[in-house]
Design a protein around this motif. Sequence first.
Motif, PDB file in Angstrom:
ATOM      1  N   VAL A   1      -5.824  38.932  63.390  1.00 61.46           N
ATOM      2  CA  VAL A   1      -4.501  39.555  63.453  1.00 61.46           C
ATOM      3  C   VAL A   1      -4.074  39.884  62.031  1.00 61.46           C
ATOM      4  O   VAL A   1      -4.525  39.263  61.070  1.00 61.46           O
ATOM      5  N   SER A   2      -3.189  40.863  61.881  1.00 63.05           N
ATOM      6  CA  SER A   2      -2.784  41.287  60.538  1.00 63.05           C
ATOM      7  C   SER A   2      -1.792  40.323  59.901  1.00 63.05           C
ATOM      8  O   SER A   2      -1.809  40.139  58.695  1.00 63.05           O
ATOM      9  N   ALA A   3      -0.912  39.716  60.689  1.00 58.45           N
ATOM     10  CA  ALA A   3       0.088  38.783  60.165  1.00 58.45           C
ATOM     11  C   ALA A   3       0.704  38.018  61.330  1.00 58.45           C
ATOM     12  O   ALA A   3       0.624  38.457  62.483  1.00 58.45           O
ATOM     13  N   TYR A   4       1.322  36.900  61.026  1.00 55.60           N
ATOM     14  CA  TYR A   4       2.048  36.165  62.064  1.00 55.60           C
ATOM     15  C   TYR A   4       3.308  36.962  62.388  1.00 55.60           C
ATOM     16  O   TYR A   4       3.940  37.518  61.482  1.00 55.60           O
ATOM     17  N   PRO A   5       3.710  37.060  63.646  1.00 54.68           N
ATOM     18  CA  PRO A   5       4.895  37.852  64.005  1.00 54.68           C
ATOM     19  C   PRO A   5       6.155  37.368  63.279  1.00 54.68           C
ATOM     20  O   PRO A   5       6.367  36.170  63.118  1.00 54.68           O
ATOM     21  N   VAL A   6       6.980  38.312  62.845  1.00 51.12           N
ATOM     22  CA  VAL A   6       8.226  37.987  62.154  1.00 51.12           C
ATOM     23  C   VAL A   6       9.193  37.305  63.114  1.00 51.12           C
ATOM     24  O   VAL A   6       9.862  36.347  62.748  1.00 51.12           O
ATOM     25  N   MET A   7       9.267  37.799  64.320  1.00 52.04           N
ATOM     26  CA  MET A   7      10.144  37.209  65.337  1.00 52.04           C
ATOM     27  C   MET A   7       9.311  36.320  66.239  1.00 52.04           C
ATOM     28  O   MET A   7       8.225  36.707  66.651  1.00 52.04           O
ATOM     29  N   ALA A   8       9.835  35.149  66.558  1.00 54.68           N
ATOM     30  CA  ALA A   8       9.102  34.211  67.400  1.00 54.68           C
ATOM     31  C   ALA A   8       9.591  34.227  68.846  1.00 54.68           C
ATOM     32  O   ALA A   8       8.914  33.701  69.721  1.00 54.68           O
TER      33      ALA A   8
ATOM     34  N   VAL B   1      -0.272  34.891  69.949  1.00 51.54           N
ATOM     35  CA  VAL B   1      -0.230  35.762  68.778  1.00 51.54           C
ATOM     36  C   VAL B   1      -1.227  36.910  68.923  1.00 51.54           C
ATOM     37  O   VAL B   1      -0.921  38.052  68.579  1.00 51.54           O
ATOM     38  N   GLU B   2      -2.419  36.625  69.466  1.00 49.90           N
ATOM     39  CA  GLU B   2      -3.378  37.719  69.617  1.00 49.90           C
ATOM     40  C   GLU B   2      -2.972  38.704  70.712  1.00 49.90           C
ATOM     41  O   GLU B   2      -3.276  39.900  70.623  1.00 49.90           O
ATOM     42  N   GLU B   3      -2.257  38.267  71.743  1.00 47.29           N
ATOM     43  CA  GLU B   3      -1.729  39.196  72.741  1.00 47.29           C
ATOM     44  C   GLU B   3      -0.644  40.077  72.113  1.00 47.29           C
ATOM     45  O   GLU B   3      -0.582  41.283  72.375  1.00 47.29           O
ATOM     46  N   PHE B   4       0.188  39.473  71.278  1.00 48.85           N
ATOM     47  CA  PHE B   4       1.194  40.244  70.549  1.00 48.85           C
ATOM     48  C   PHE B   4       0.532  41.300  69.659  1.00 48.85           C
ATOM     49  O   PHE B   4       0.963  42.443  69.600  1.00 48.85           O
ATOM     50  N   GLU B   5      -0.550  40.908  68.983  1.00 48.81           N
ATOM     51  CA  GLU B   5      -1.284  41.840  68.117  1.00 48.81           C
ATOM     52  C   GLU B   5      -1.862  42.991  68.938  1.00 48.81           C
ATOM     53  O   GLU B   5      -1.850  44.144  68.493  1.00 48.81           O
ATOM     54  N   ALA B   6      -2.343  42.705  70.136  1.00 45.09           N
ATOM     55  CA  ALA B   6      -2.880  43.762  71.001  1.00 45.09           C
ATOM     56  C   ALA B   6      -1.788  44.773  71.352  1.00 45.09           C
ATOM     57  O   ALA B   6      -2.017  45.991  71.296  1.00 45.09           O
ATOM     58  N   ILE B   7      -0.600  44.301  71.692  1.00 40.92           N
ATOM     59  CA  ILE B   7       0.519  45.206  71.983  1.00 40.92           C
ATOM     60  C   ILE B   7       0.897  45.989  70.739  1.00 40.92           C
ATOM     61  O   ILE B   7       1.134  47.194  70.790  1.00 40.92           O
ATOM     62  N   ARG B   8       0.951  45.314  69.600  1.00 35.88           N
ATOM     63  CA  ARG B   8       1.318  45.983  68.357  1.00 35.88           C
ATOM     64  C   ARG B   8       0.350  47.118  68.024  1.00 35.88           C
ATOM     65  O   ARG B   8       0.763  48.242  67.724  1.00 35.88           O
ATOM     66  N   LEU B   9      -0.937  46.839  68.107  1.00 33.26           N
ATOM     67  CA  LEU B   9      -1.938  47.850  67.770  1.00 33.26           C
ATOM     68  C   LEU B   9      -1.941  49.012  68.763  1.00 33.26           C
ATOM     69  O   LEU B   9      -2.048  50.170  68.369  1.00 33.26           O
TER      70      LEU B   9
ATOM     71  N   ILE C   1       6.621  34.066  71.404  1.00 35.24           N
ATOM     72  CA  ILE C   1       5.313  34.408  70.848  1.00 35.24           C
ATOM     73  C   ILE C   1       4.827  33.197  70.079  1.00 35.24           C
ATOM     74  O   ILE C   1       5.436  32.814  69.072  1.00 35.24           O
ATOM     75  N   GLU C   2       3.778  32.578  70.579  1.00 37.95           N
ATOM     76  CA  GLU C   2       3.264  31.389  69.900  1.00 37.95           C
ATOM     77  C   GLU C   2       1.867  31.053  70.396  1.00 37.95           C
ATOM     78  O   GLU C   2       1.464  31.476  71.464  1.00 37.95           O
ATOM     79  N   GLY C   3       1.156  30.303  69.573  1.00 43.73           N
ATOM     80  CA  GLY C   3      -0.144  29.784  69.958  1.00 43.73           C
ATOM     81  C   GLY C   3      -1.233  30.834  69.969  1.00 43.73           C
ATOM     82  O   GLY C   3      -1.085  31.932  69.460  1.00 43.73           O
ATOM     83  N   GLY C   4      -2.354  30.447  70.517  1.00 45.58           N
ATOM     84  CA  GLY C   4      -3.503  31.322  70.587  1.00 45.58           C
ATOM     85  C   GLY C   4      -4.624  30.819  69.704  1.00 45.58           C
ATOM     86  O   GLY C   4      -4.580  29.711  69.172  1.00 45.58           O
TER      87      GLY C   4
END
Length: 114
Positions: free
Chosen positions: A10-17, A34-42, A87-90
């Motif tokens: 992932v590029s960075a930990y999400p700013v908002m949790a 966190v990796e699911e969040f990264e998938a949505i972000r990308l 958004i946490e864990g992974g």
Amino acid sequence: MPRPIKPRFVSAYPVMAAFVPRGIAVTGEGLISVEEFEAIRLSDFEHLDQESAASMMGVSRHTFGRLLAKARATVADALVTGKELRIEGGNYEIRGRGMKRRRCRGGGGGRGKE
């Protein structure tokens, strides 16, 4: 014995949790890793195709598609039913820092919290 899960990049930990509905009672919580969040972000924010995004995360296109589908379903459920979204864990590594950072969310396949 199942194969160990490789960490995803992932590029960075999400700013908002967390995101909490305003003006209504919270009816529960939805969790995305966190990796699911990264998938949505990308995919949805950076507008990358699945092949490019999967390559950036160091996973197959099929794995990326599963991460994205699970994240989208959780986000949709939280929006429609008024749940808090956390958004946490992974199992991930932050890309390009030289040091590795891993987080593990418990509850699946005998994996415990770190």
